[in-house]
Design a protein around this motif. Sequence first.
Motif, PDB file in Angstrom:
ATOM      1  N   UNK A   1       0.812  -1.214   0.000  1.00  0.00           N
ATOM      2  CA  UNK A   1       0.000   0.000   0.000  1.00  0.00           C
ATOM      3  C   UNK A   1       0.847   1.267   0.000  1.00  0.00           C
ATOM      4  N   UNK A   2       0.176   2.362  -0.363  1.00  0.00           N
ATOM      5  CA  UNK A   2       0.722   3.718  -0.244  1.00  0.00           C
ATOM      6  C   UNK A   2      -0.254   4.479   0.641  1.00  0.00           C
ATOM      7  N   UNK A   3       0.194   4.932   1.803  1.00  0.00           N
ATOM      8  CA  UNK A   3      -0.730   5.559   2.743  1.00  0.00           C
ATOM      9  C   UNK A   3      -0.050   6.718   3.464  1.00  0.00           C
ATOM     10  N   UNK A   4      -0.834   7.720   3.936  1.00  0.00           N
ATOM     11  CA  UNK A   4      -0.245   8.824   4.699  1.00  0.00           C
ATOM     12  C   UNK A   4       0.324   8.319   6.018  1.00  0.00           C
ATOM     13  N   UNK A   5       1.511   8.810   6.378  1.00  0.00           N
ATOM     14  CA  UNK A   5       2.148   8.408   7.641  1.00  0.00           C
ATOM     15  C   UNK A   5       2.000   9.501   8.699  1.00  0.00           C
ATOM     16  N   UNK A   6       2.446  10.701   8.390  1.00  0.00           N
ATOM     17  CA  UNK A   6       2.282  11.837   9.287  1.00  0.00           C
ATOM     18  C   UNK A   6       2.361  13.112   8.469  1.00  0.00           C
ATOM     19  N   UNK A   7       2.063  14.226   9.108  1.00  0.00           N
ATOM     20  CA  UNK A   7       1.988  15.507   8.414  1.00  0.00           C
ATOM     21  C   UNK A   7       3.181  16.392   8.769  1.00  0.00           C
ATOM     22  N   UNK A   8       3.489  17.306   7.860  1.00  0.00           N
ATOM     23  CA  UNK A   8       4.498  18.330   8.084  1.00  0.00           C
ATOM     24  C   UNK A   8       3.871  19.675   7.765  1.00  0.00           C
ATOM     25  N   UNK A   9       3.873  20.585   8.727  1.00  0.00           N
ATOM     26  CA  UNK A   9       3.411  21.945   8.472  1.00  0.00           C
ATOM     27  C   UNK A   9       4.634  22.835   8.297  1.00  0.00           C
ATOM     28  N   UNK A  10       4.900  23.245   7.058  1.00  0.00           N
ATOM     29  CA  UNK A  10       6.076  24.079   6.805  1.00  0.00           C
ATOM     30  C   UNK A  10       5.733  25.549   6.649  1.00  0.00           C
ATOM     31  N   UNK A  11       4.484  25.902   6.862  1.00  0.00           N
ATOM     32  CA  UNK A  11       4.109  27.306   6.859  1.00  0.00           C
ATOM     33  C   UNK A  11       3.723  27.862   5.509  1.00  0.00           C
ATOM     34  N   UNK A  12       3.594  27.023   4.500  1.00  0.00           N
ATOM     35  CA  UNK A  12       3.222  27.519   3.176  1.00  0.00           C
ATOM     36  C   UNK A  12       1.756  27.937   3.146  1.00  0.00           C
ATOM     37  N   UNK A  13       1.500  29.106   2.576  1.00  0.00           N
ATOM     38  CA  UNK A  13       0.137  29.484   2.245  1.00  0.00           C
ATOM     39  C   UNK A  13      -0.250  28.758   0.959  1.00  0.00           C
ATOM     40  N   UNK A  14      -1.534  28.843   0.582  1.00  0.00           N
ATOM     41  CA  UNK A  14      -1.985  28.188  -0.651  1.00  0.00           C
ATOM     42  C   UNK A  14      -1.234  28.735  -1.856  1.00  0.00           C
ATOM     43  N   UNK A  15      -1.000  30.039  -1.890  1.00  0.00           N
ATOM     44  CA  UNK A  15      -0.296  30.630  -3.037  1.00  0.00           C
ATOM     45  C   UNK A  15       1.171  30.209  -3.052  1.00  0.00           C
ATOM     46  N   UNK A  16       1.787  30.059  -1.874  1.00  0.00           N
ATOM     47  CA  UNK A  16       3.186  29.627  -1.810  1.00  0.00           C
ATOM     48  C   UNK A  16       3.325  28.156  -2.188  1.00  0.00           C
ATOM     49  N   UNK A  17       2.363  27.333  -1.758  1.00  0.00           N
ATOM     50  CA  UNK A  17       2.411  25.934  -2.171  1.00  0.00           C
ATOM     51  C   UNK A  17       2.228  25.828  -3.678  1.00  0.00           C
ATOM     52  N   UNK A  18       1.366  26.652  -4.227  1.00  0.00           N
ATOM     53  CA  UNK A  18       1.176  26.658  -5.680  1.00  0.00           C
ATOM     54  C   UNK A  18       2.470  26.995  -6.397  1.00  0.00           C
ATOM     55  N   UNK A  19       3.188  27.988  -5.859  1.00  0.00           N
ATOM     56  CA  UNK A  19       4.486  28.358  -6.449  1.00  0.00           C
ATOM     57  C   UNK A  19       5.476  27.203  -6.345  1.00  0.00           C
ATOM     58  N   UNK A  20       5.502  26.517  -5.186  1.00  0.00           N
ATOM     59  CA  UNK A  20       6.427  25.405  -4.991  1.00  0.00           C
ATOM     60  C   UNK A  20       6.127  24.243  -5.918  1.00  0.00           C
ATOM     61  N   UNK A  21       4.841  23.988  -6.180  1.00  0.00           N
ATOM     62  CA  UNK A  21       4.442  22.827  -6.955  1.00  0.00           C
ATOM     63  C   UNK A  21       4.428  23.081  -8.456  1.00  0.00           C
ATOM     64  N   UNK A  22       4.633  24.318  -8.862  1.00  0.00           N
ATOM     65  CA  UNK A  22       4.547  24.645 -10.288  1.00  0.00           C
ATOM     66  C   UNK A  22       5.669  23.991 -11.081  1.00  0.00           C
ATOM     67  N   UNK A  23       5.318  23.422 -12.225  1.00  0.00           N
ATOM     68  CA  UNK A  23       6.320  22.819 -13.100  1.00  0.00           C
ATOM     69  C   UNK A  23       7.170  23.873 -13.795  1.00  0.00           C
ATOM     70  N   UNK A  24       6.805  25.128 -13.619  1.00  0.00           N
ATOM     71  CA  UNK A  24       7.544  26.213 -14.271  1.00  0.00           C
ATOM     72  C   UNK A  24       8.622  26.808 -13.366  1.00  0.00           C
TER      73      UNK A  24
END
Length: 398
Positions: free
Chosen positions: A240-263
């Motif tokens: 299986x592939x399952x969630x283990x635990x969470x990490x809160x790194x302080x990203x806002x939605x817009x910052x996560x979007x920037x981090x995840x962008x393929x550009x």
Amino acid sequence: MKKVLFGLMAAILISTGCGSKKSSGELLQIDLTAKDFASGQVEIADEIESVEYIPLELTDESLIANILDIAVTDEYIFVYSTRQDGVLQFDRKGHFLRRIAKTGNGPGETGQIISFTVDEENRLFCVSEYFSTSFYSFYGEFIKKITSLHPYSYQLSVGPNVMAELGRMYVPLNVPGMFSLGIFNWATDDTIALRPTIGNINLMPLEETSLKGWIYNGSMDGWFCYSEGTDTVWNVNAKTISPAFLVNNGYSASEEKEMRSSKTGNASVDGTYSVFNLFETPRFYFAKCFQSSNESKFFLYRLDKQTGALIREASDIDAMELFKHNRALTGIGIRNETDGGLPIWPFFSYPAKKLMIQVNTAVEIEYLKEKDPKLKEHPVLQKITEESNPLVTIYHLR
């Protein structure tokens, strides 16, 4: 190509909906941004039963600079180094045996090695390149090469004939064959489990989303896998592939979007926290992180699995200085109260086997001796000079 790969991807996209986030009430969380931490220092001594030191033999053929990858079995140590052609194989005493997976175009030779892993049950050493995997016996004999038509960044053995694969970084997730995490049986060519995405796809369409900066380490029954910019550490095992635990790194939605962008590249958002690596012991989760506005300063976190108590302390070692001597930054670790040796931070941990594997280069050890003169009194470290090969330390857990 793996059977049912593309059909399964479509089915999972439909069934998983738009996100993968779990609430903090369902999973434990390492909150990198927390203001209040439990009093005390990050410690690990009560998890360690004994320490084993293995200086790697230095010969003309086994000269090692930085270690890019390492695997340790009951009998052998496999090392991929920046100064060597192919992979170096040592016995568990550190004696050099042979080089395997040498560079070339012939049978058993490799081009660009990106990772390797060990299938201990079948006694196979598996070397991953982009789109192919070569298999060798523990005696260095080439067995076969398997070609894959889908993109991955790393392969990790999770059982006999079963491989976990971490998707290719910086490639848009809508590219045919792309996925985030998968489990495949290479003997039967079957797909066991698959996750097309591990981020919140509400933030942007898949054609604009990519994986960034994979971090992985052994878990109690498989491997932890974490991609920078997401909030979940995933556990991948043979089934299986399952969630283990969470990490809160302080990203806002817009910052996560920037981090995840393929550009964009893999640069973290200024002022937020980034995970450098992590590992698990039977009682705790550990994380090493830095604040992107000050990459010289690292923080060590310990999360108690039973109570959820989180402890953090800042390292007094300058990361930029240490990086010159060991890119893995192992020297930024937890104080060694077991035998007064090097700071503890494993390159890989295998908590199910009650083992942690650490690697320190000779120049890093000399640097740490100057920072902490007490290390010069340690009977093993006394014998290490700047001309030595790296030292492998194995921590046996309780």
